[in-house]
Design a protein around this motif. Structure first.
Motif, short mmCIF file in Angstrom:
data_model
loop_
_atom_site.label_atom_id
_atom_site.label_comp_id
_atom_site.label_asym_id
_atom_site.label_seq_id
_atom_site.Cartn_x
_atom_site.Cartn_y
_atom_site.Cartn_z
N SER B 345 -2.39 -17.15 0.54
CA SER B 345 -1.01 -17.60 0.72
C SER B 345 -0.38 -16.88 1.92
N PRO B 346 0.68 -17.46 2.48
CA PRO B 346 1.24 -16.92 3.72
C PRO B 346 2.16 -15.72 3.51
N ILE B 347 2.63 -15.19 4.62
CA ILE B 347 3.56 -14.06 4.62
C ILE B 347 4.74 -14.43 5.53
N ILE B 348 5.97 -14.31 5.00
CA ILE B 348 7.18 -14.44 5.83
C ILE B 348 8.06 -13.28 5.40
N ASP B 349 8.16 -12.24 6.21
CA ASP B 349 8.80 -11.03 5.70
C ASP B 349 9.25 -10.13 6.84
N LYS B 350 10.14 -9.17 6.49
CA LYS B 350 10.43 -8.04 7.38
C LYS B 350 9.20 -7.13 7.38
N THR B 351 9.11 -6.26 8.38
CA THR B 351 8.08 -5.22 8.33
C THR B 351 8.77 -3.90 8.04
N HIS B 352 7.97 -2.82 7.97
CA HIS B 352 8.59 -1.50 7.73
C HIS B 352 9.31 -1.02 8.99
N ILE B 353 9.11 -1.72 10.13
CA ILE B 353 9.81 -1.36 11.37
C ILE B 353 11.08 -2.21 11.45
N ASP B 354 12.22 -1.52 11.52
CA ASP B 354 13.51 -2.19 11.56
C ASP B 354 13.56 -3.16 12.76
N GLY B 355 13.97 -4.38 12.55
CA GLY B 355 14.11 -5.32 13.67
C GLY B 355 12.84 -6.07 14.01
N LEU B 356 11.73 -5.77 13.33
CA LEU B 356 10.47 -6.48 13.57
C LEU B 356 10.11 -7.30 12.33
N TYR B 357 9.90 -8.60 12.53
CA TYR B 357 9.65 -9.53 11.43
C TYR B 357 8.29 -10.18 11.63
N THR B 391 10.69 -16.66 -1.52
CA THR B 391 11.05 -15.31 -1.98
C THR B 391 9.84 -14.46 -2.34
N GLN B 392 8.65 -15.07 -2.42
CA GLN B 392 7.48 -14.29 -2.87
C GLN B 392 6.50 -13.98 -1.75
N TYR B 393 6.82 -14.40 -0.50
CA TYR B 393 5.87 -14.21 0.60
C TYR B 393 6.01 -12.84 1.25
N HIS B 394 6.00 -11.79 0.43
CA HIS B 394 6.20 -10.45 0.97
C HIS B 394 4.89 -9.84 1.44
N LEU B 395 5.04 -8.98 2.47
CA LEU B 395 3.90 -8.28 3.04
C LEU B 395 3.33 -7.25 2.06
N ASP B 396 4.18 -6.73 1.19
CA ASP B 396 3.70 -5.66 0.30
C ASP B 396 3.25 -6.17 -1.06
N ARG B 397 3.07 -7.51 -1.19
CA ARG B 397 2.74 -8.03 -2.51
C ARG B 397 1.35 -7.58 -2.97
N PHE B 398 0.49 -7.25 -2.02
CA PHE B 398 -0.86 -6.80 -2.39
C PHE B 398 -0.80 -5.41 -3.00
N ALA B 399 0.08 -4.55 -2.48
CA ALA B 399 0.24 -3.21 -3.03
C ALA B 399 0.89 -3.27 -4.41
N ARG B 400 1.73 -4.31 -4.62
CA ARG B 400 2.45 -4.41 -5.90
C ARG B 400 1.69 -5.23 -6.93
#
Lengths: 94, 416
Positions: B345-357, B391-400
């Protein structure tokens, strides 16, 4: 692609299945304090280089050996094929 | 420029000399509110929705090559919303609705053709799984019909129903699904974004990100440094290479998917037919060519070409399902580079770097997602909140442990 198997000589790539990055051979220590973070990196995060790539292939339709193949992901050119067990014994999977 | 039957007749009679370029070729400015990295379908769609729907017009789209030179120009043009899981299906149905209004929205003919998609079932278990999937589709507001064998026979009588290994038992039909003209989608979005003031800058490769104290304030490019309040990366296929410039590793591998077109034939196949058990999908273009493909090759590749085993496999599947095509000749074939994510599944999210998506991980399903991906990414970039269907396409979903794994294949990209 032709894979030059170290024991069997040149074999067609369709006899093999691809698993992924060769670093999968180096499993993290499950007793480490940060084992959860390490396993997350190990299982999900990938270098995914454009260029030389060391990867695990399994000779499913052959002798069922695991191989570590060094292949260029831009050209599909294979520069080395080793038995994974030899690499693991030398401890140089990554 | 608005197109009409009159303008086509007029230009046709005057040697087609009256057509003008439909977007500008501006030089990059020093600063933009939002810089989008990647001028493919998703990047251009993002620029369109940002400028038209969310009112952000000080935007640049930076493209390394020419517009639509990536996967928007290399796909098999299928549009559908037939997913199962909560994280996916509402998003793809949102995309389907945007597809249905796209030509009006863009005033551009994207040749949207709702000719339907039929997924064939070959066993009781597969039919039951399709019933479940169809219910999930209906609950999301999409359409779905479970067909028995007679209904499938009526619709596509030319299939080989009595294949010894995979006899056809029925199918799942989505009538609103279909195909669209892929290049026109890129051009239509580009034209619209440009008309709302977006700068589309081609031949401009991003070579690095300006990052200080965990904040991204712009990009370095082959055409100079550009500052921006926000940078949205949208380069599926090359995501790992681009995000590595920001020091990030992604849950993505790049794989090659091949596609094929036959010589032009008389109208034969009414819609899209998929033979999932054997890894084949096929439709017929308006020009008559059969457009078909199968699975990814299964190994990491950035080469934009595949190898013979998959070609043979696809040809064998075609002979098993449609033996009458045995004498059709292959006209051309190509490969595209897929961002295969770890759960498909895809990813549409902010990154841990402010201002980078980040927007990527579209696997082999990016084309159908183009409108919703653009809308959801524009929403995220404009408001810093995910779109209600993404709402579920987060980058950290694998860690969670919150994977969206349609196939349940686990963390092995070549199985999705």
């Amino acid at each position: 692609m032709i894979i030059h198997h170290p024991l069997l000589g040149p074999r067609d790539a369709s006899e093999f299945v691809h698993l992924g990055d060769a670093t999968l051979l180096s499993r993290p220590d499950w007793q480490a304090d940060d084992a959860i973070a390490q396993f997350h990196e190990y299982l999900y995060q990938r270098e995914n280089p454009a260029g030389e790539y060391r990867e695990l292939w399994y000779h499913e339709q052959g002798d069922r050996s695991w191989l570590i193949i060094t292949r260029n992901t831009l050209t599909h050119e294979i520069s080395s094929v080793e038995l994974a067990r030899d690499v693991a014994r030398k401890g140089s999977a990554s | 420029m608005r197109y009409s039957a009159l303008s086509i007749i007029k230009n046709g009679l005057t040697g087609n000399k009256g057509w003008k370029p439909v977007w500008r070729e501006p030089d990059p400015k020093q600063h933009y509110d939002i810089v989008i990295v990647g001028g493919g379908g998703h990047g251009l769609a993002t620029a369109h929705y940002l400028s038209k729907k969310y009112g952000v017009t000080n935007v640049a789209v930076l493209e390394k090559g020419w517009l639509g030179s990536g996967n928007i120009g290399r796909n098999t043009t299928i549009v559908r919303s037939n997913y199962l899981l909560d994280g996916n299906q509402p998003f793809y149905e949102h995309s389907m609705k945007l597809w249905e209004g796209l030509e009006t929205d863009l005033n551009y003919n994207v040749m949207m053709s709702q000719r339907g998609i039929l997924n064939l079932a070959h066993s009781d278990a597969q039919r039951d799984a399709f019933a479940r999937r169809g219910n999930a589709m209906l609950m999301s507001g999409a359409d779905a019909e479970l067909l028995d064998i007679d209904a499938v026979r009526d619709m596509v009588p030319f299939l080989n129903f009595d294949n010894a290994r995979f006899p056809i038992k029925g199918g799942l039909l989505q009538r609103r699904a279909g195909t669209a003209r892929h290049d026109a989608v890129a051009w239509g979005y580009a034209r619209s974004a440009d008309s709302h003031g977006v700068d589309i800058i081609q031949n401009c490769e991003v070579t690095g990100f300006t990052i200080h104290d965990g904040k991204c304030t712009g990009v370095q490019t082959t055409r100079g440094t550009i500052s921006a309040n926000k940078v949205g990366v949208c380069v599926a296929g090359s995501s790992s290479m681009v995000m590595a410039k920001a020091g990030m590793r992604l849950p993505i591998e790049s794989h090659v998917l091949q596609a094929f077109v036959s010589e032009g034939l008389k109208p034969t196949i009414p819609g899209v037919v998929t033979f999932g058990a054997g890894h084949l999908y096929i439709s017929q273009s308006d020009k008559g060519g059969l457009v078909f493909g199968g699975d990814i090759d299964g190994y990491n590749s950035y080469a934009q070409r595949g190898n013979l085993p998959v070609i043979e496999h696809v040809a064998e599947d075609m002979m098993a399902l449609m033996p009458f095509l045995g004498r059709a000749r292959l006209l051309r074939m190509w490969g595209g580079v897929m961002d295969m994510s770890m759960d498909g599944s895809p990813i549409i999210d902010k990154t841990h770097i402010d201002g980078l998506y980040f927007n990527g991980g579209w696997c082999y399903g990016g084309f159908k997602a183009t409108p919703a991906s653009g809308d959801a990414y524009a929403h995220l970039l404009a408001t810093d909140r995910p779109h209600e269907t993404a709402t579920q396409y987060h980058l950290d979903r694998f860690a969670r442990g919150a994977m969206i794994d349609e196939k349940g294949a686990g963390a092995q990209p070549n199985l999705h």
